[in-house]
Design a protein around this motif. Structure first.
Motif, short mmCIF file in Angstrom:
data_model
loop_
_atom_site.label_atom_id
_atom_site.label_comp_id
_atom_site.label_asym_id
_atom_site.label_seq_id
_atom_site.Cartn_x
_atom_site.Cartn_y
_atom_site.Cartn_z
N GLU A 95 -31.12 -14.14 -41.52
CA GLU A 95 -31.37 -12.75 -41.90
C GLU A 95 -32.86 -12.44 -41.87
OE1 GLU A 95 -29.48 -10.24 -42.33
OE2 GLU A 95 -27.47 -11.11 -42.52
N LEU A 96 -33.68 -13.38 -42.33
CA LEU A 96 -35.11 -13.17 -42.32
C LEU A 96 -35.65 -13.12 -40.89
CD1 LEU A 96 -37.64 -12.83 -44.02
CD2 LEU A 96 -37.85 -15.33 -44.11
N ALA A 97 -35.09 -13.98 -40.01
CA ALA A 97 -35.53 -13.97 -38.62
C ALA A 97 -35.18 -12.65 -37.94
CB ALA A 97 -34.90 -15.13 -37.87
N TRP A 98 -34.04 -12.06 -38.31
CA TRP A 98 -33.65 -10.77 -37.73
C TRP A 98 -34.45 -9.61 -38.33
CZ3 TRP A 98 -31.44 -8.50 -33.75
CH2 TRP A 98 -31.09 -7.15 -33.85
N GLY A 99 -34.33 -9.44 -39.65
CA GLY A 99 -34.93 -8.27 -40.28
C GLY A 99 -36.43 -8.36 -40.45
N GLY A 100 -36.91 -9.52 -40.90
CA GLY A 100 -38.33 -9.66 -41.16
C GLY A 100 -39.15 -9.98 -39.93
N TYR A 101 -38.58 -10.77 -39.04
CA TYR A 101 -39.33 -11.23 -37.87
C TYR A 101 -39.09 -10.31 -36.68
CZ TYR A 101 -40.78 -14.63 -34.21
OH TYR A 101 -41.36 -15.25 -33.14
N LEU A 102 -37.88 -10.28 -36.15
CA LEU A 102 -37.63 -9.52 -34.93
C LEU A 102 -37.87 -8.02 -35.16
CD1 LEU A 102 -34.70 -10.08 -32.44
CD2 LEU A 102 -35.61 -7.82 -32.91
N ILE A 103 -37.19 -7.44 -36.14
CA ILE A 103 -37.31 -6.00 -36.38
C ILE A 103 -38.62 -5.67 -37.08
CG2 ILE A 103 -36.29 -3.99 -37.50
CD1 ILE A 103 -34.65 -5.09 -35.15
N GLY A 104 -38.97 -6.43 -38.11
CA GLY A 104 -40.15 -6.12 -38.91
C GLY A 104 -41.45 -6.17 -38.12
N HIS A 105 -41.61 -7.19 -37.28
CA HIS A 105 -42.83 -7.28 -36.50
C HIS A 105 -42.92 -6.14 -35.50
CE1 HIS A 105 -43.74 -11.83 -37.24
NE2 HIS A 105 -43.41 -11.19 -38.35
N ALA A 106 -41.83 -5.81 -34.84
CA ALA A 106 -41.84 -4.71 -33.89
C ALA A 106 -42.16 -3.39 -34.58
CB ALA A 106 -40.50 -4.63 -33.16
N GLU A 107 -41.60 -3.18 -35.74
CA GLU A 107 -41.86 -1.93 -36.46
C GLU A 107 -43.31 -1.83 -36.90
OE1 GLU A 107 -38.92 -1.87 -39.55
OE2 GLU A 107 -37.45 -0.82 -38.29
N TRP A 108 -43.94 -2.97 -37.23
CA TRP A 108 -45.35 -2.91 -37.62
C TRP A 108 -46.20 -2.34 -36.50
CZ3 TRP A 108 -49.76 -5.16 -35.58
CH2 TRP A 108 -50.92 -4.96 -36.32
N PHE A 109 -45.86 -2.67 -35.26
CA PHE A 109 -46.65 -2.16 -34.14
C PHE A 109 -46.53 -0.64 -34.01
CE2 PHE A 109 -46.53 -6.61 -32.64
CZ PHE A 109 -47.88 -6.77 -32.36
N ALA B 191 -37.07 -14.94 -31.34
CA ALA B 191 -36.42 -14.59 -32.61
C ALA B 191 -34.91 -14.74 -32.51
CB ALA B 191 -36.80 -13.17 -33.02
N LEU B 192 -34.33 -14.28 -31.41
CA LEU B 192 -32.89 -14.46 -31.21
C LEU B 192 -32.54 -15.94 -31.13
CD1 LEU B 192 -32.16 -11.62 -28.63
CD2 LEU B 192 -31.51 -11.66 -31.05
N SER B 193 -33.41 -16.72 -30.50
CA SER B 193 -33.16 -18.16 -30.41
C SER B 193 -33.23 -18.81 -31.79
CB SER B 193 -34.18 -18.81 -29.46
OG SER B 193 -33.93 -20.18 -29.31
N GLU B 194 -34.16 -18.35 -32.63
CA GLU B 194 -34.22 -18.87 -33.99
C GLU B 194 -32.95 -18.54 -34.77
OE1 GLU B 194 -38.52 -19.47 -35.98
OE2 GLU B 194 -37.72 -17.43 -36.06
N ARG C 220 -28.05 -0.64 -30.95
CA ARG C 220 -28.80 0.58 -31.22
C ARG C 220 -30.22 0.27 -31.68
NH1 ARG C 220 -29.64 3.02 -35.82
NH2 ARG C 220 -27.90 2.03 -36.94
N GLN C 221 -30.36 -0.75 -32.51
CA GLN C 221 -31.70 -1.11 -32.99
C GLN C 221 -32.58 -1.60 -31.85
OE1 GLN C 221 -29.95 -3.59 -36.30
NE2 GLN C 221 -31.76 -2.86 -37.39
N LEU C 222 -32.04 -2.44 -30.98
CA LEU C 222 -32.83 -2.92 -29.85
C LEU C 222 -33.13 -1.79 -28.87
CD1 LEU C 222 -31.40 -6.46 -29.01
CD2 LEU C 222 -33.31 -5.83 -30.48
N ALA C 223 -32.15 -0.94 -28.63
CA ALA C 223 -32.38 0.18 -27.71
C ALA C 223 -33.51 1.06 -28.22
CB ALA C 223 -31.10 0.98 -27.54
N SER C 224 -33.56 1.29 -29.54
CA SER C 224 -34.63 2.09 -30.12
C SER C 224 -35.99 1.42 -29.91
CB SER C 224 -34.37 2.31 -31.60
OG SER C 224 -35.42 3.01 -32.21
N LEU C 225 -36.05 0.10 -30.10
CA LEU C 225 -37.30 -0.62 -29.88
C LEU C 225 -37.73 -0.56 -28.43
CD1 LEU C 225 -36.85 -3.81 -32.09
CD2 LEU C 225 -38.11 -1.72 -32.64
N PHE C 226 -36.77 -0.76 -27.51
CA PHE C 226 -37.10 -0.72 -26.09
C PHE C 226 -37.61 0.67 -25.70
CE2 PHE C 226 -33.64 -4.14 -25.41
CZ PHE C 226 -34.53 -5.13 -25.78
N GLU C 227 -36.98 1.69 -26.25
CA GLU C 227 -37.38 3.05 -25.90
C GLU C 227 -38.75 3.39 -26.47
OE1 GLU C 227 -35.80 7.68 -26.44
OE2 GLU C 227 -34.56 6.00 -27.11
N THR C 228 -39.02 2.92 -27.69
CA THR C 228 -40.27 3.26 -28.35
C THR C 228 -41.43 2.38 -27.89
OG1 THR C 228 -39.02 3.91 -30.32
CG2 THR C 228 -41.39 3.56 -30.59
#
Length: 380
Positions: A347-361, A329-332, A209-217
């Motif tokens: 956890e940091l790679a998922w929440g802070g890196y993958l999700i957090g960077h995308a949300e900043w945009f 990020a997934l590879s990390e 669901r989180q990735l789908a939201s990012l792809f859609e947005t």
């Protein structure tokens, strides 16, 4: 006798940390260097790299200076390193300044011993101005950003005649299978399913669901833009500390092809901007305005002096920039779970890196940054 300071490496934040992989010892280096006849006899070790995912040291020998790099075999096998070395050799043959990869008497460029895989590179020309800086360190000047863009385009032009397939599945490679797919969620599911530790890490998270939201947005219109891009072997880790510099401010040598794979030119450009024009380590430190559009535009301007970018290329870079970090990020996370068992970093790679960077945009500063790039880089 005073004790030597402890060897520390870069962590996931700004603090230095104890290394996951112990520093290479003199006895160890001596045994490995001896397998490369042209390297001569080891005379001493003069520096240990602060990069965290492997161990590396500057070895001095009777034949000069060499970078000796050691990987755990679960991260890089001899075969995995050879994929990189073949690409480096192609670039060298096309006139790109890259380090010389040394070969054993048997003609191989990587060797194994116990749990480790080793490679040896002759020290390359140029000043290592960013040697001890973090990977997400911005360029010191717009001139450096422009010069890096020139060299990135030169590398891409040289890589167009390199036709090797994509690399085999292994940790810490910036592959490109999810975002170009017609169904990126299905591609993400396939990526995750092939990595059991990543499956286990994500099973408690609503990650689809989180990735789908990012792809859609963030990913609207991206798939057709990428469909028009020619597949290309690329560097995928383009930041100033992977470049050696000439006295006139130009790039003298490109090194560290550990993340290289078959992606596309716009993927590499977007990665370069993502890693050098946004101060990610400042995110959450009191300001969200962490981007430097001038640095990104300088890099793009340098690139265009060698390989002009059309409107569709610019649109692809701007759109891709928001998600280009996803697959690495997934590879990390796979590395932190399958190889080193470091759940906090995962956890940091998922929440802070993958999700957090995308949300900043999606934030106002992120959107302003993207608009500045679109306006400033679009052909007039």
């Amino acid at each position: 006798m005073a004790s030597q300071p402890a060897h520390l490496v870069h962590g996931m934040g700004t603090a230095m940390e104890a290394p996951t992989w112990p520093a290479i010892t003199a006895d160890e280096a001596n045994a490995v260097v001896a397998r490369f006849p042209a390297a001569g006899r080891l005379t001493g070790l003069h520096w240990h790299s602060p990069r965290p995912f492997s161990a590396a040291t500057l070895a001095h020998t009777t034949q000069g200076a060499f970078l000796l790099k050691r990987h755990h075999r679960s991260v890089r096998t001899v075969e995995g390193l050879t994929e990189e070395h073949v690409f480096i050799a192609h670039l060298a043959g096309a006139g790109v300044s890259v380090p010389e990869v040394m070969a054993t008497a048997e003609g191989v460029t990587a060797v194994a011993s116990g749990a480790w895989s080793y490679e040896l590179h002759r020290a390359a020309p140029g000043a290592d101005l960013y040697r001890d800086r973090l990977s997400w360190t911005p360029f010191a000047s717009l001139a450096h950003a422009h010069a890096a863009g020139v060299t990135l385009a030169t590398l891409h032009e040289a890589a167009r005649s390199f036709t090797a397939p994509a690399r085999r599945s292994q940790p810490l490679v910036a592959s490109f299978t999810i975002l170009p797919a017609a169904d990126p969620i299905a591609a993400a599911e396939a990526y995750v399913a092939s990595r059991p530790a990543l499956v286990a890490f994500l099973e408690s998270k609503p990650w689809r669901r989180q990735l789908a939201s990012l792809f859609e947005t963030l990913g609207q219109g991206l798939t057709p833009l990428l469909a028009d891009q020619t597949p290309l072997w690329t560097h995928n880790d383009w930041h100033p500390s992977n470049l050696l510099w000439a006295s006139d401010g130009s790039v003298r040598t490109v090194f560290d092809f550990g993340l290289a794979d078959r992606t596309s030119a716009v993927h590499d450009i977007a990665t370069a901007i993502e890693r050098t024009a946004v101060r990610w380590l400042d995110l959450g430190q009191g300001t969200a305005d962490i981007a430097d559009p001038a640095a990104a535009l300088a890099l793009l301007a340098g690139y265009a002096t060698v390989a002009p970018l059309g409107p569709a290329d610019v649109a692809a870079v701007v759109r891709l920039l928001q998600l280009v970090h996803l697959e690495f990020a997934l590879s990390e996370i796979d590395y932190f779970t399958a190889v080193v068992e470091d759940p906090a970093s995962a956890e940091l790679a998922w929440g802070g890196y993958l999700i957090g960077h995308a949300e900043w945009f999606q934030s106002a500063p992120g959107q302003n940054f993207l608009r500045a790039l679109q306006a400033g880089a679009s052909p007039q």
